[in-house]
Design a protein around this motif. Structure first.
Motif, PDB file in Angstrom:
ATOM      1  N   ARG A 129      41.014 -28.568  42.294  1.00 39.72           N
ATOM      2  CA  ARG A 129      40.609 -28.293  40.910  1.00 39.72           C
ATOM      3  C   ARG A 129      39.134 -28.614  40.782  1.00 39.72           C
ATOM      4  O   ARG A 129      38.702 -29.714  41.156  1.00 39.72           O
ATOM      5  CB  ARG A 129      41.429 -29.154  39.958  1.00 39.72           C
ATOM      6  N   ILE A 130      38.375 -27.665  40.260  1.00 37.57           N
ATOM      7  CA  ILE A 130      36.949 -27.853  40.007  1.00 37.57           C
ATOM      8  C   ILE A 130      36.758 -27.837  38.494  1.00 37.57           C
ATOM      9  O   ILE A 130      37.027 -26.832  37.836  1.00 37.57           O
ATOM     10  CB  ILE A 130      36.103 -26.711  40.638  1.00 37.57           C
ATOM     11  N   ASP A 131      36.309 -28.951  37.930  1.00 41.10           N
ATOM     12  CA  ASP A 131      36.010 -29.031  36.502  1.00 41.10           C
ATOM     13  C   ASP A 131      34.509 -28.858  36.323  1.00 41.10           C
ATOM     14  O   ASP A 131      33.731 -29.706  36.782  1.00 41.10           O
ATOM     15  CB  ASP A 131      36.469 -30.379  35.936  1.00 41.10           C
ATOM     16  N   LEU A 132      34.113 -27.780  35.687  1.00 42.74           N
ATOM     17  CA  LEU A 132      32.696 -27.490  35.512  1.00 42.74           C
ATOM     18  C   LEU A 132      32.113 -28.278  34.343  1.00 42.74           C
ATOM     19  O   LEU A 132      32.846 -28.674  33.431  1.00 42.74           O
ATOM     20  CB  LEU A 132      32.507 -25.991  35.294  1.00 42.74           C
ATOM     21  N   THR A 192      42.466 -22.642  44.316  1.00 39.11           N
ATOM     22  CA  THR A 192      41.554 -23.573  43.655  1.00 39.11           C
ATOM     23  C   THR A 192      41.379 -23.126  42.213  1.00 39.11           C
ATOM     24  O   THR A 192      41.043 -21.974  41.947  1.00 39.11           O
ATOM     25  CB  THR A 192      40.176 -23.605  44.350  1.00 39.11           C
ATOM     26  N   ALA A 193      41.621 -24.049  41.284  1.00 34.35           N
ATOM     27  CA  ALA A 193      41.427 -23.779  39.856  1.00 34.35           C
ATOM     28  C   ALA A 193      39.988 -24.135  39.496  1.00 34.35           C
ATOM     29  O   ALA A 193      39.521 -25.230  39.800  1.00 34.35           O
ATOM     30  CB  ALA A 193      42.387 -24.615  39.024  1.00 34.35           C
ATOM     31  N   VAL A 194      39.310 -23.204  38.873  1.00 35.30           N
ATOM     32  CA  VAL A 194      37.932 -23.413  38.420  1.00 35.30           C
ATOM     33  C   VAL A 194      37.990 -23.465  36.899  1.00 35.30           C
ATOM     34  O   VAL A 194      38.179 -22.442  36.237  1.00 35.30           O
ATOM     35  CB  VAL A 194      37.006 -22.285  38.914  1.00 35.30           C
ATOM     36  N   ILE A 195      37.854 -24.661  36.351  1.00 34.23           N
ATOM     37  CA  ILE A 195      38.073 -24.882  34.924  1.00 34.23           C
ATOM     38  C   ILE A 195      36.739 -24.875  34.167  1.00 34.23           C
ATOM     39  O   ILE A 195      35.870 -25.718  34.424  1.00 34.23           O
ATOM     40  CB  ILE A 195      38.805 -26.230  34.683  1.00 34.23           C
ATOM     41  N   LEU A 198      40.429 -18.280  44.410  1.00 35.09           N
ATOM     42  CA  LEU A 198      39.691 -18.958  43.344  1.00 35.09           C
ATOM     43  C   LEU A 198      40.004 -18.282  42.018  1.00 35.09           C
ATOM     44  O   LEU A 198      39.835 -17.068  41.883  1.00 35.09           O
ATOM     45  CB  LEU A 198      38.186 -18.877  43.611  1.00 35.09           C
ATOM     46  N   SER A 199      40.439 -19.062  41.030  1.00 32.59           N
ATOM     47  CA  SER A 199      40.812 -18.514  39.736  1.00 32.59           C
ATOM     48  C   SER A 199      40.599 -19.542  38.640  1.00 32.59           C
ATOM     49  O   SER A 199      40.789 -20.740  38.857  1.00 32.59           O
ATOM     50  CB  SER A 199      42.298 -18.102  39.757  1.00 32.59           C
ATOM     51  N   SER A 200      40.252 -19.040  37.456  1.00 34.99           N
ATOM     52  CA  SER A 200      40.145 -19.921  36.287  1.00 34.99           C
ATOM     53  C   SER A 200      41.491 -20.100  35.588  1.00 34.99           C
ATOM     54  O   SER A 200      41.570 -20.853  34.616  1.00 34.99           O
ATOM     55  CB  SER A 200      39.112 -19.377  35.295  1.00 34.99           C
ATOM     56  N   LEU A 201      42.500 -19.402  36.045  1.00 41.89           N
ATOM     57  CA  LEU A 201      43.863 -19.520  35.506  1.00 41.89           C
ATOM     58  C   LEU A 201      43.979 -19.092  34.055  1.00 41.89           C
ATOM     59  O   LEU A 201      44.877 -19.523  33.343  1.00 41.89           O
ATOM     60  CB  LEU A 201      44.417 -20.939  35.681  1.00 41.89           C
ATOM     61  N   ALA A 202      43.080 -18.216  33.606  1.00 40.61           N
ATOM     62  CA  ALA A 202      43.187 -17.679  32.256  1.00 40.61           C
ATOM     63  C   ALA A 202      44.395 -16.757  32.179  1.00 40.61           C
ATOM     64  O   ALA A 202      44.895 -16.273  33.199  1.00 40.61           O
ATOM     65  CB  ALA A 202      41.916 -16.902  31.898  1.00 40.61           C
ATOM     66  N   ALA A 203      44.855 -16.495  30.971  1.00 45.49           N
ATOM     67  CA  ALA A 203      45.948 -15.546  30.770  1.00 45.49           C
ATOM     68  C   ALA A 203      45.534 -14.193  31.345  1.00 45.49           C
ATOM     69  O   ALA A 203      44.353 -13.891  31.499  1.00 45.49           O
ATOM     70  CB  ALA A 203      46.249 -15.419  29.284  1.00 45.49           C
ATOM     71  N   TRP A 237      30.524 -19.365  39.217  1.00 43.66           N
ATOM     72  CA  TRP A 237      30.936 -20.328  40.249  1.00 43.66           C
ATOM     73  C   TRP A 237      31.899 -19.656  41.220  1.00 43.66           C
ATOM     74  O   TRP A 237      31.771 -19.817  42.440  1.00 43.66           O
ATOM     75  CB  TRP A 237      31.593 -21.555  39.610  1.00 43.66           C
ATOM     76  N   ILE A 238      32.840 -18.911  40.689  1.00 38.55           N
ATOM     77  CA  ILE A 238      33.801 -18.219  41.547  1.00 38.55           C
ATOM     78  C   ILE A 238      33.068 -17.243  42.465  1.00 38.55           C
ATOM     79  O   ILE A 238      33.295 -17.230  43.678  1.00 38.55           O
ATOM     80  CB  ILE A 238      34.884 -17.520  40.697  1.00 38.55           C
ATOM     81  N   VAL A 239      32.175 -16.437  41.918  1.00 36.56           N
ATOM     82  CA  VAL A 239      31.408 -15.489  42.733  1.00 36.56           C
ATOM     83  C   VAL A 239      30.602 -16.227  43.801  1.00 36.56           C
ATOM     84  O   VAL A 239      30.583 -15.823  44.977  1.00 36.56           O
ATOM     85  CB  VAL A 239      30.482 -14.624  41.852  1.00 36.56           C
TER      86      VAL A 239
END
Length: 158
Positions: free
Chosen positions: A91-94, A60-63, A37-42, A110-112
């Motif tokens: 992909r999870i769009d919050l 899974t991308a958590v946006i 699980l990651s937000s894919l930030a830099a 959300w990731i936690v």
């Protein structure tokens, strides 16, 4: 089988990269991983996502609920984000949040909430703003989610 989440700094000093890469690889290999699980930030998020994908771990991308891509940083970070996003299994769009800080923190929570354990690429210092890495680590610890901190002793964040 477990889900592993990540939180971490966007700007990583070169001196921590070998230890962080090694630690992420070990953590992703330690047990059968059902997903990452990651937000894919830099920074830490994109590094983790790339290692997970290289190991065949579904990502899974958590946006965060904001104009996220525009706030990722430079063009390289945005390009990497789009490339990683295409490779995600889900992909999870919050929902939209009132501020960027609240959106980042909501994504971290959300990731936690959906992880069996959390990797934190963290220098151990307080968050530089609301919803930063330290806040996500504190939330994970308060909910009983195990946290593995990856950092090199004595290295200061840029």
């Amino acid at each position: 089988m477990s889900h592993i989440g990540v939180t971490g700094h966007r700007h990583l000093p070169a001196a921590v990269l070998p230890a962080v890469r090694h630690g992420m690889t070990v953590e992703l290999s330690a047990v059968t991983t059902a997903g990452a699980l990651s937000s894919l930030a830099a920074g830490a998020d994109q590094l983790f996502a790339g290692i997970a994908l290289d190991r065949g771990v579904p990502l899974t991308a958590v946006i965060p609920g904001m104009d996220y891509e525009a706030h990722l940083g430079d063009e390289d970070a945005q390009t990497s984000y789009r490339r990683l996003l295409k490779c995600c299994a889900a992909r999870i769009d919050l929902p939209r949040e009132p501020t960027h800080e609240e959106a980042y923190y909501a994504a971290g929570r959300w990731i936690v909430d959906h992880a069996d354990r959390l990797i934190a690429v963290w220098d151990g210092c307080p968050a530089r703003g609301p919803g930063g890495t330290a806040d996500v680590v504190a939330y994970a610890r308060s909910t009983g989610v195990p946290v593995t901190v990856l950092w090199s002793p004595g290295v200061l964040r840029c």
